[in-house]
Structure formats: structure tokens, C-alpha cells
Design an enzyme around this catalytic site. Structure first.
Site, PDB file in Angstrom:
ATOM      1  N   ASP A   1       0.814  -1.207   0.000  1.00 55.34           N
ATOM      2  CA  ASP A   1       0.000   0.000   0.000  1.00 55.34           C
ATOM      3  C   ASP A   1       0.853   1.265   0.000  1.00 55.34           C
ATOM      4  O   ASP A   1       0.481   2.275  -0.602  1.00 55.34           O
ATOM      5  CB  ASP A   1      -0.931   0.006   1.209  1.00 55.34           C
ATOM      6  CG  ASP A   1      -2.109  -0.948   1.047  1.00 55.34           C
ATOM      7  OD1 ASP A   1      -2.278  -1.502  -0.058  1.00 55.34           O
ATOM      8  OD2 ASP A   1      -2.852  -1.142   2.030  1.00 55.34           O
TER       9      ASP A   1
ATOM     10  N   ASN B   1      -3.794   8.910   2.382  1.00 52.15           N
ATOM     11  CA  ASN B   1      -4.412   8.299   3.564  1.00 52.15           C
ATOM     12  C   ASN B   1      -4.770   9.330   4.625  1.00 52.15           C
ATOM     13  O   ASN B   1      -5.922   9.459   5.016  1.00 52.15           O
ATOM     14  CB  ASN B   1      -3.469   7.270   4.189  1.00 52.15           C
ATOM     15  CG  ASN B   1      -3.732   5.854   3.733  1.00 52.15           C
ATOM     16  OD1 ASN B   1      -4.700   5.582   3.044  1.00 52.15           O
ATOM     17  ND2 ASN B   1      -2.852   4.942   4.116  1.00 52.15           N
TER      18      ASN B   1
ATOM     19  N   SER C   1      -6.697   1.867  13.701  1.00 55.64           N
ATOM     20  CA  SER C   1      -6.027   1.358  14.904  1.00 55.64           C
ATOM     21  C   SER C   1      -6.222   2.287  16.094  1.00 55.64           C
ATOM     22  O   SER C   1      -5.980   1.892  17.236  1.00 55.64           O
ATOM     23  CB  SER C   1      -4.527   1.162  14.637  1.00 55.64           C
ATOM     24  OG  SER C   1      -3.874   2.403  14.466  1.00 55.64           O
TER      25      SER C   1
ATOM     26  N   GLN D   1       5.002   9.185   5.145  1.00 59.34           N
ATOM     27  CA  GLN D   1       6.085   9.137   4.164  1.00 59.34           C
ATOM     28  C   GLN D   1       6.881  10.432   4.078  1.00 59.34           C
ATOM     29  O   GLN D   1       7.957  10.450   3.494  1.00 59.34           O
ATOM     30  CB  GLN D   1       5.529   8.751   2.792  1.00 59.34           C
ATOM     31  CG  GLN D   1       4.978   7.328   2.777  1.00 59.34           C
ATOM     32  CD  GLN D   1       4.497   6.880   1.416  1.00 59.34           C
ATOM     33  OE1 GLN D   1       4.300   7.681   0.513  1.00 59.34           O
ATOM     34  NE2 GLN D   1       4.300   5.578   1.250  1.00 59.34           N
TER      35      GLN D   1
END
EC number: 2.7.1.23
Length: 300
Positions: free
Chosen positions: A75, A149, A195, A248
Site C-alpha cells: 500500500d 491516507n 487502529s 512518508q
């Protein structure tokens, strides 16, 4: 069967530092070229693994020349390429060569059969939302980034809680003491936000979710906002606070810095095999229905 646009030039992208990636990429390139498609490689991929004589292009050149990009990796590879190609509206096909694979939904074992059919026009298309964010310091923007994301404001591992002032569309929402705050797209709702007990948003839902990370007050709960919301997060306390974009790229923050987040004007087109089911992906990746009383169809 859904028949879409047939492609001519196909860009191959791989996670270049992954052991064993060269052979499946070369195999896929040969398979595609044999069927009459022009094959090019993303430049970093070509440099790392060798492109066997195929042209090597930068992401900008891929956006200008290729009709579709096929990403072989996890991903994270898909997220990075999606951000780079978003301004060019280049569709992405994701082949899972990683672990979880929420958005790289084609198993590597199936790629030689499935990808040529998709390139010939047999696919389902959907648009995925991006976020754009900028950091404002002393009234001046100092950094800008896209996120596929999420945009995550959080503290470092050894500092105290971050203190954040959050406003939406210019209206004060709350002050929050926590380990941080996640601003996620529907695509990102199954990543870090999940999460942290955030809700799952269907990819076609027009929303942005705010998810506190370990808040001091248990009443600070996730909230889903309209996707045209303009979110401002000001650092009003805490040490060693930073912001990251899709995990990232990272930037250190200072007291009174503000992170402004909104939906990007760009979207990322995803192509899926005909019969693709988001719910089947959730069942498989999240291990739902592990012990069913009766078997359900994969496309239910």
C-alpha cells in the site's frame, strides 16, 4: 462485464528495495508487451532492478505519456505513486506484493491473467479522495503536501502530550490534549485511523474523519466531517510535535504553528477487476466472518 477505455502505454512501478521484485516485474512486462501494449518503467524502479530495454520515465513523464500505471508492491508504494500522479489523473492498478494490501487488491499470483484483461478495457473504475495540507508559521506558509491516507499531528515518543486547538470552517471546535490527531480520507480510514478506534468510511463516501490519538479526555471521540470542510490544527502546547503525510514525509512543528487541511482538487482513479467488492476486501484483510455459520458469496 464492464468495458472501459483500452490503454496503449502502460507504466510499471515497483517497490525497488523489495527483495525478489525484479522477476515478477520482468515477467509482467513481458506478458503485457506480448499482447501489444507499450511498456515503460518508472525511473527509480528501472534503476534499481533494470528495465530490460524498456524506456525509463519520471512520474511527470509517466503522467504525460502513459494511460495507466500498474503498481507492484504494498500500500505504501501505491500511496506514493498516487500522490505523484494525481495531477495527471493517471489511473492506478494495484498488485499486492506486500503484506496487508488494502489498496493493492490484485494478488501477485493472478496478475498475468488479470492485468491484460483490465488493460484491454475490462475493469471497474472509482475515484479516491486526496487531502492537501499546508503548515503556516508566523502567518506564512512554510510547507505544502498531499496526503492519500492521512495527515497526522503527533508527539515524539519521549515528550508529553500535545495540546491542539482545532477549528473547522473558521469555527472553534475544541482544545485537545492527546498524543496527536489523525485527519483521514475514506481510504485512510482503514489505516492508522482504524487502529486508533476510528470508523471505517466507504471509499465513495464524501467525508473526512478526525480521530484523536490517546486523548486525555475520553469524551474526545472521532468525528466525521463533510469533505468540503477546512480544518485548522494549531499547536498551543507540548514539545517535539511533528506532522506527517501518509507516514512518508515528516515536518517538525513549533508552538503556534497551524496545519491547514482540506480536500484536494485532485482525485486518484483506481481500476479494479470486474466483480471487485470492497466488502470482500474488508472481510479478508480484517478477518471478519472467520467462523461463519454459512458461507457467503465473495461479492455479497
Amino acid at each position: 462485464m464492464k468495458i472501459g477505455h483500452q490503454f496503449h502505454t502502460v507504466a510499471l512501478v515497483g517497490r525497488s528495495n523489495t527483495p525478489g521484485i525484479a522477476e515478477p516485474l520482468a515477467s509482467l512486462a513481458a506478458c503485457i508487451a506480448k499482447r501489444g501494449f507499450e511498456v515503460v518503467f518508472e525511473a527509480d524502479t528501472a534503476q534499481a532492478i533494470g528495465s530490460a530495454g524498456y524506456p525509463a520515465l519520471t512520474p511527470a513523464e509517466i503522467g504525460a505519456r502513459a494511460g495507466v500505471a500498474v503498481v507492484l508492491g504494498g500500500d505504501g508504494t501505491m500511496l506514493g505513486m498516487g500522490r505523484q500522479l494525481a495531477p495527471y489523473k493517471t489511473p492506478l492498478i494495484g498488485i499486492n506484493h506486500g503484506r496487508l494490501g488494502f489498496i493493492t487488491d490484485i494478488p501477485a499470483s493472478d496478475m498475468r491473467e488479470v492485468v491484460p484483461m483490465m488493460l484491454a478495457g475490462s475493469y471497474e473504475r472509482e475515484e479516491r479522495t486526496l487531502l492537501e495540507a499546508r503548515i503556516v508559521r508566523n502567518g506564512e506558509p512554510i510547507y505544502h503536501a498531499l496526503a492519500f491516507n492521512d495527515v497526522v499531528v503527533n508527539r515524539s515518543g519521549f515528550s508529553g502530550m500535545a495540546e491542539l486547538r482545532v477549528s473547522v470552517d473558521g469555527r472553534f471546535m475544541y482544545n485537545q490534549r492527546s498524543d496527536g490527531l489523525i485527519v483521514a480520507t475514506p481510504t485512510g480510514s482503514t489505516a492508522y485511523a482504524l487502529s486508533s478506534q476510528g470508523p471505517i468510511l466507504h471509499p465513495q463516501l464524501q467525508g473526512i474523519v478526525l480521530v484523536p490519538i490517546a486523548p486525555h479526555a475520553l469524551s474526545n471521540r472521532p468525528i466525521v466531517l463533510p469533505d468540503d470542510s477546512k480544518i485548522a490544527i494549531q499547536i498551543i502546547g507540548g514539545r517535539d510535535v511533528n506532522v506527517n503525510f501518509d507516514m512518508q514525509s515528516f515536518t517538525a512543528l513549533e508552538l503556534n504553528d497551524t496545519i491547514e487541511v482540506r480536500r484536494s482538487k485532485h482525485t486518484v482513479p483506481f481500476l479494479h477487476p470486474v466483480g471487485y467488492s470492497y466488502y470482500a476486501t474488508l472481510r479478508k484483510k480484517l478477518h471478519w466472518n472467520e467462523h461463519p455459520s454459512s458461507e457467503e458469496d465473495d461479492d455479497a
